[in-house]
Design a protein around this motif. Structure first.
Motif: not given
Length: 153
Positions: A15-17, A20-22, A25, A28-29
């Motif tokens: 999911g989206t942590p 976390i900014s766009t 993200l 991170w992914e």
């Protein structure tokens, strides 16, 4: 002041942590997809430091929230069996990313969750040669998307 890790997330969390900014993200992914097997679990928006006193005459609840919100925040902490990675996600990383990791590392030592070693880690899409050199001199591991592409092939 002790490190406030907050809730733990399994390495398979897709999911989206929290917080976390766009821009971060995408970094991170990609990082999670390639390196999650290296970790036991992750923590997001980890607070370190003491924070600041609230304005006078506020409720205890507001004062506590103020202190929490004014602490420094680590993007991601990755827990490994033998230590911790303090992870800064920063597109087009520059000197501010190096300074942020140095700040987080210093404050971590004021109240670490345990005695295992830490490793500052900078994840970016672009890594100028000067930033690579400065990161190395500062003891910071650097991971760039161009390196991620090589690892995934």
């Amino acid at each position: 002041m002790p490190v406030d890790l907050g809730p733990a997330f399994l390495v398979d969390f897709a999911g989206t942590p929290p917080q976390i900014s766009t821009d971060d993200l995408m970094l991170w992914e990609t990082f999670r997809r390639l390196f999650r097997a290296d970790y036991v679990r992750f923590f997001f928006d980890v607070s370190v430091g003491t924070g600041e006193d609230s304005p006078p005459n506020v409720s205890a609840k507001v004062a506590a929230a103020w202190r929490r919100l004014t602490k420094f925040r680590i993007d991601v902490v990755g827990e490994k069996a033998d230590g911790w990675d303090i992870i800064e996600l920063r597109p087009n990383a520059g000197p501010g990313a190096i300074g942020a990791l140095q700040t987080y590392t210093t404050l971590w030592f004021e109240g670490p969750p345990d005695k295992r070693p830490i490793r500052p880690l900078l994840v970016s899409d672009r890594c100028a040669s000067d930033i690579r050199r400065v990161a190395g001199l500062a003891g910071i591991t650097l991971r760039c998307l161009d390196e991620f592409s090589a690892r995934s092939n």
